[in-house]
Every structure is written in C-alpha cells, then in structure tokens.
Design an enzyme around this catalytic site. Structure first.
Site, PDB file in Angstrom:
ATOM      1  N   HIS A 227       0.824  -1.210   0.000  1.00 32.81           N
ATOM      2  CA  HIS A 227       0.000   0.000   0.000  1.00 32.81           C
ATOM      3  C   HIS A 227       0.853   1.254   0.000  1.00 32.81           C
ATOM      4  O   HIS A 227       1.842   1.328   0.718  1.00 32.81           O
ATOM      5  CB  HIS A 227      -0.882   0.060   1.250  1.00 32.81           C
ATOM      6  CG  HIS A 227      -1.978  -0.949   1.263  1.00 32.81           C
ATOM      7  ND1 HIS A 227      -1.852  -2.156   1.893  1.00 32.81           N
ATOM      8  CD2 HIS A 227      -3.220  -0.919   0.713  1.00 32.81           C
ATOM      9  CE1 HIS A 227      -2.984  -2.843   1.733  1.00 32.81           C
ATOM     10  NE2 HIS A 227      -3.823  -2.117   1.015  1.00 32.81           N
ATOM     11  N   ARG A 415       1.711  -2.233  -8.315  1.00 31.68           N
ATOM     12  CA  ARG A 415       1.749  -3.623  -7.833  1.00 31.68           C
ATOM     13  C   ARG A 415       2.166  -4.583  -8.949  1.00 31.68           C
ATOM     14  O   ARG A 415       2.782  -5.612  -8.685  1.00 31.68           O
ATOM     15  CB  ARG A 415       0.378  -4.031  -7.279  1.00 31.68           C
ATOM     16  CG  ARG A 415       0.088  -3.391  -5.933  1.00 31.68           C
ATOM     17  CD  ARG A 415      -1.181  -3.967  -5.344  1.00 31.68           C
ATOM     18  NE  ARG A 415      -1.525  -3.291  -4.104  1.00 31.68           N
ATOM     19  CZ  ARG A 415      -2.595  -3.581  -3.380  1.00 31.68           C
ATOM     20  NH1 ARG A 415      -3.433  -4.527  -3.786  1.00 31.68           N
ATOM     21  NH2 ARG A 415      -2.854  -2.933  -2.266  1.00 31.68           N
TER      22      ARG A 415
HETATM   23  P1  AMO Z   1      -9.938  -1.103  -5.350  1.00 34.19           P
HETATM   24  O1  AMO Z   1     -10.178  -0.254  -4.167  1.00 34.19           O
HETATM   25  O2  AMO Z   1      -9.846  -2.575  -5.120  1.00 34.19           O
HETATM   26  O3  AMO Z   1     -11.099  -0.905  -6.431  1.00 34.19           O
HETATM   27  O4  AMO Z   1      -8.612  -0.613  -6.081  1.00 34.19           O
HETATM   28  C1  AMO Z   1      -8.223  -1.132  -7.336  1.00 34.19           C
HETATM   29  C2  AMO Z   1      -6.778  -1.560  -7.340  1.00 34.19           C
HETATM   30  O5  AMO Z   1      -5.938  -0.485  -6.978  1.00 34.19           O
HETATM   31  C3  AMO Z   1      -4.792  -0.965  -6.290  1.00 34.19           C
HETATM   32  N1  AMO Z   1      -4.718  -0.348  -4.960  1.00 34.19           N
HETATM   33  C4  AMO Z   1      -3.598   0.149  -4.394  1.00 34.19           C
HETATM   34  N2  AMO Z   1      -2.329   0.192  -4.817  1.00 34.19           N
HETATM   35  C5  AMO Z   1      -1.427   0.766  -4.019  1.00 34.19           C
HETATM   36  N3  AMO Z   1      -1.692   1.318  -2.823  1.00 34.19           N
HETATM   37  C6  AMO Z   1      -2.970   1.294  -2.336  1.00 34.19           C
HETATM   38  N4  AMO Z   1      -3.226   1.865  -1.156  1.00 34.19           N
HETATM   39  C7  AMO Z   1      -3.983   0.686  -3.135  1.00 34.19           C
HETATM   40  N5  AMO Z   1      -5.313   0.504  -2.987  1.00 34.19           N
HETATM   41  C8  AMO Z   1      -5.738  -0.120  -4.095  1.00 34.19           C
HETATM   42  C9  AMO Z   1      -4.934  -2.460  -6.182  1.00 34.19           C
HETATM   43  C10 AMO Z   1      -6.430  -2.648  -6.364  1.00 34.19           C
HETATM   44  O6  AMO Z   1      -6.729  -3.917  -6.879  1.00 34.19           O
HETATM   45  N6  AMO Z   1     -13.416   1.383  -8.072  1.00 34.19           N
HETATM   46  C11 AMO Z   1     -12.809   0.089  -7.821  1.00 34.19           C
HETATM   47  C12 AMO Z   1     -12.342  -0.580  -9.083  1.00 34.19           C
HETATM   48  C13 AMO Z   1     -13.463  -0.956 -10.035  1.00 34.19           C
HETATM   49  O7  AMO Z   1     -14.340  -1.725  -9.600  1.00 34.19           O
HETATM   50  O8  AMO Z   1     -13.452  -0.490 -11.178  1.00 34.19           O
HETATM   51  C14 AMO Z   1     -11.610   0.281  -6.873  1.00 34.19           C
HETATM   52  O9  AMO Z   1     -11.135   1.356  -6.635  1.00 34.19           O
HETATM   53  O10 AMO Z   1      -4.207  -3.047  -7.234  1.00 34.19           O
END
Ligand code: AMO
Length: 441
Positions: A227, A415
């Site tokens: 994250h 990621r």
């Molecule tokens: P979600 O919250 O799962 O889905 O986020 C999508 C993808 O974003 C990445 N991700 C992150 N990468 C780095 N740091 C973080 N804090 C972090 N949080 C999330 C991950 C994750 O799978 N609106 C939905 C998507 C959709 O349904 O279209 C969404 O935001 O790889």
C-alpha cells in the site's frame, strides 16, 4: 561541433568524431592516462584522455563522479573484444579531443550510485531518492513502468476505449470506507479521489468504452509492502456487456498484451532482477467461496468465511501456480456485504455480486465487476448500505436517463511492477512514494 548523439549510437560511428553529453560515473587515473566511465540515458562508455592533450588534461584534472560534461571525441574500438566479436558500445572507447564541464557538483555523492548493486535499506533508498534514481538497476524499474503505461494505453485504444481524465478533487468520497483524505477547498471541505469510479461510469454512458491512467489517493493508515497513499490507477469501464465475464475477458486480453510487450521490449530490465515473464495461459477463475474451501483443505487456513486476507491471497497464488501453472487468478463472486453499493448482485443469489479480484503472484492487482445500471435498484442498494441517495444525485442521473449494462476494473500499476520484478515493497516501484510518514522527497 554538431548534434549530440547518444552513447548507444556510438557503434555506428567507429572511426568518426562525435559529440556526447552525460555524467561521469567513475574516474580512474593510470599513469599519464585518465579514464572516465561516462553515461547518458542510453548506455555507458569509457572515455580516455591521452597525455598529448594538455588543454583537455587541465580541464579533466578537476572532474569527479557526477560531473555533467560535454565531450567531443573519436570513437575507437577497444583493443579487447568480447567473444562474439560483436561491436557494442561496451567494446568501444572515446578518445577525448575536447571537453567542457556543464555542471559541477558542489559536494560528493553520499552514495556511490555507479555500483551495480546498491544494498541499501528501503528508508535510505527512499530518503536519497533524488539521486539514487541514477543507478542503472533502479532506472530499470521505471523503464519497465513506462513500458507498462504505454502498453496499457495502446491495448485499451486498440480495443475501442477512449482515454479520459477525471477530477481528483471531489465533493464526496467515492469508494466509501474511511480511507479518504479531506482537504480544505476555499471555504468548503473537499475530498481527494479514492478512484475515478463515478466519473468513468458517467463517461461510459456517453462513450461506451473509456479508460483512465490517473492518480488515486488512499488514506491507508498502515505500513504494508503493498500500500501507498498515492498511486496510479489503470481504470476502465465498458458498456453493453452480457455479463461480468466480458469484463474479465477484456482485462485478461490487455494483461496478456502487456506481458507480451514486456517480454519483447523489457528483457534487459527483467534481467537486472532475475525476473521471469509470466506464462501466457488462460487465467483460471475461482469463486471466492471455493478459494475459502481451498485454503481450509490445502493450507489448513481458517478465514472469516467472507473474504481472504493477504496471507490467504499468497496461498491461493501458490495453489494456482502449482495446479494450473498460472501466475494469475480471478477470484469471483464476492459477498455484497464487502463490495461497494454499485456492484451488481448475482441473479441466483443476491447475497453475492458479479465482481472479481485479479491476483498476480499472490497479490491483488485489480478489482472490478459488473455495475448496477438500473435506477431503482441502485437507489435500493445505496439505502441498504445505510447511505442517503440524495447525496448521490449527480451519480444517479447517469442511470435516471438510461445506461447500458456495464462493468470495468481498477488495476494498480505499481503492484504489477512490484510482483513482476519481485520487489520487496511497492514503494520501490513508485518514483517518489507517499506513506503515513513520508511526504518527502
Ligand atoms: P480497489 O479499491 O480494489 O477498487 O482498487 C483497485 C486496485 O488499486 C490498487 N490499490 C492500491 N495500490 C497501491 N496502494 C494502495 N493503497 C492501493 N489501494 C488499491 C490495487 C487494487 O486492486 N473502483 C474500484 C475498481 C473498479 O471496480 O473499477 C476500486 O477502486 O491493485
């Protein structure tokens, strides 16, 4: 002297005089000879200064690592050749005829970035980011990252997706939960976008297929290896789908196109990390409830029955690799209770949703699904999450005036690079990462 050429172009100029610009990474004095290891964005090459050039020597005697210089010199084959007899810049040297200093560092670099392995801990690596980025192995991460962005955009475009940019300063949080940043916006409060979700759906209702490469803000208060508080999302939304399978199929096609492109153009970068390219085989799909069973049976791991944690994801990653030979897996049909209100409930059991996560080498890299496109059903779903439909008026307008069945995904760009190269932390894949403690550099 004419135009600057890149070091990688020098093999085409053997026996000719060229102009180069770049950094000195190392200086070596051998009796009356001075050697510089010299690099630009493309390559490195050796410069040699002969004793019969007193005016060049008088400039060269000041030069140390990280001096930025212009060089005019003769491209010569080095006395020793490699076994293949193939001429590459590495086998060449530049006999310096003229030299000028463009920029003179005021201090010495605290870390020798010319080494092939830096062996720095994460904190030191990130604290010194502005110049540690000059290291070739670290630059390889961002060359691959650039290739990823380029290929994602290209793959989306060839599939008829239009590129959009959506606002990042919003009047309300989009993804719910507590991980949003509140900011002061003139005399009001505003929020930094947790995703482009509502806007990509609105754009879909006009353009059918859209994608965005955009900044996402998440106020994750944790320190984890996956994250960061600011990341780049690779989002997409597509209309006129028959089911969520259409969404997964499109995402899979794009992922495999990225894999092929990295295989074709990113070999050198992968080599720095001893990384292997994922095999191109059909991505298996496993229902989340089945994954929970697999964890219990194969790994003796108990879950709360609803979701799986990061350890569970890692185990599922191992399981699909050994069972299917795949680095990827789609986990599907997440319970409605743990998915956002916009998720389409499954027809056969509305406790579940037509959603998925995509795991790569045991970590979630994407979330997506089919969305609710019927106005009344959406209002109902908002209410069931304990939210007020009044707060979603603009969003609801998309569906009030007719929207096709649709779905999409959010893919985390950093990621992908983290898992592809086997980096210990996602932060290594972010140029200037932000976490709970880090706002600089
Ligand atoms: P979600 O919250 O799962 O889905 O986020 C999508 C993808 O974003 C990445 N991700 C992150 N990468 C780095 N740091 C973080 N804090 C972090 N949080 C999330 C991950 C994750 O799978 N609106 C939905 C998507 C959709 O349904 O279209 C969404 O935001 O790889």
């Amino acid at each position: 002297m004419g135009k600057r050429i890149l070091i990688s172009e020098t093999p085409q100029y053997v026996g000719e005089v060229v102009k180069l610009s770049g950094w000195v990474s190392l200086r070596r004095d051998h009796g009356k000879l001075i050697f510089f290891e010299f690099c630009d964005r493309s390559e490195k090459v050796q410069l040699v200064i002969l004793p019969d050039k007193p005016e060049v020597i008088s400039i060269a005697k000041d030069i140390r690592s990280e001096y930025v210089i212009d060089v005019i010199g003769l491209v010569k084959e080095r006395p020793r050749k490699n076994e293949s007899g193939h001429i590459v810049a590495d086998n060449l040297e530049i006999e310096v005829m003229e030299l000028s200093i463009i920029s003179r560092p005021v201090g010495e670099l605290p870390i020798d970035v010319s080494q092939s392995e830096l062996h720095l801990n994460l904190e030191t690596l990130l604290n010194n980011r502005t110049f540690v980025l000059r290291n070739k192995k670290i630059r390889a991460i961002f060359s691959l990252y650039s290739l990823l962005l380029e290929t994602y955009a290209k793959a989306c475009r060839t599939r008829g997706f239009l590129e959009i940019k959506t606002p990042k300063i919003l009047s309300a949080a989009t993804e719910g939960g507590a991980n949003f940043f509140k900011i002061k916006y003139f005399d009001r409060e505003a929020y930094l976008a947790q995703s482009p979700q509502f806007y990509k759906q609105a754009a879909m209702s006009a353009f059918e297929r859209v994608f965005e490469i955009g900044t996402v803000f998440r106020a994750e208060p944790h320190f984890t290896t996956r994250h960061v508080n600011e990341y780049t999302g690779l989002d997409a939304e597509m209309g006129f789908i028959n089911s969520v399978d259409d969404v997964m199929m499109e995402l899979e096609g794009i992922i495999m196109e990225i894999v092929r492109e990295i295989d074709a153009r990113g070999k050198n970068e992968l080599e720095f990390y001893g990384a292997s390219i994922p095999k191109e085989i059909a991505i298996p799909k496993i229902r989340l409830s089945e994954a929970v069973e697999i964890l219990k049976k194969e790994y003796n791991k108990e879950t709360d029955g609803e979701d799986i944690d990061s350890e569970g994801e890692k185990m599922i990653g191992e399981y699909v690799l050994k069972t299917y030979g795949s680095d990827f897996v789609f986990l599907t049909h997440y319970p409605a209770a743990i998915r956002p209100f916009y998720s389409m409930p499954s027809k056969d059991n509305p406790e579940y949703t037509e959603t998925f996560d995509l795991l790569f080498r045991g970590i979630e890299i994407a979330s997506g699904g089919q969305r609710i496109h019927e106005y009344e059903m959406l209002i109902d779903s908002i209410r069931r999450k304990g939210l007020d439909p009044e707060q979603f008026k603009d969003y609801l307008d998309i569906f009030k005036y007719g929207a096709p069945p649709h779905g999409g995904w959010g893919l985390g760009s950093e990621r992908i690079i983290q898992k592809l190269l086997g980096l210990g932390s996602i932060k290594e894949a972010v140029l200037f990462p932000r976490d709970v403690k880090r706002l600089t550099p």
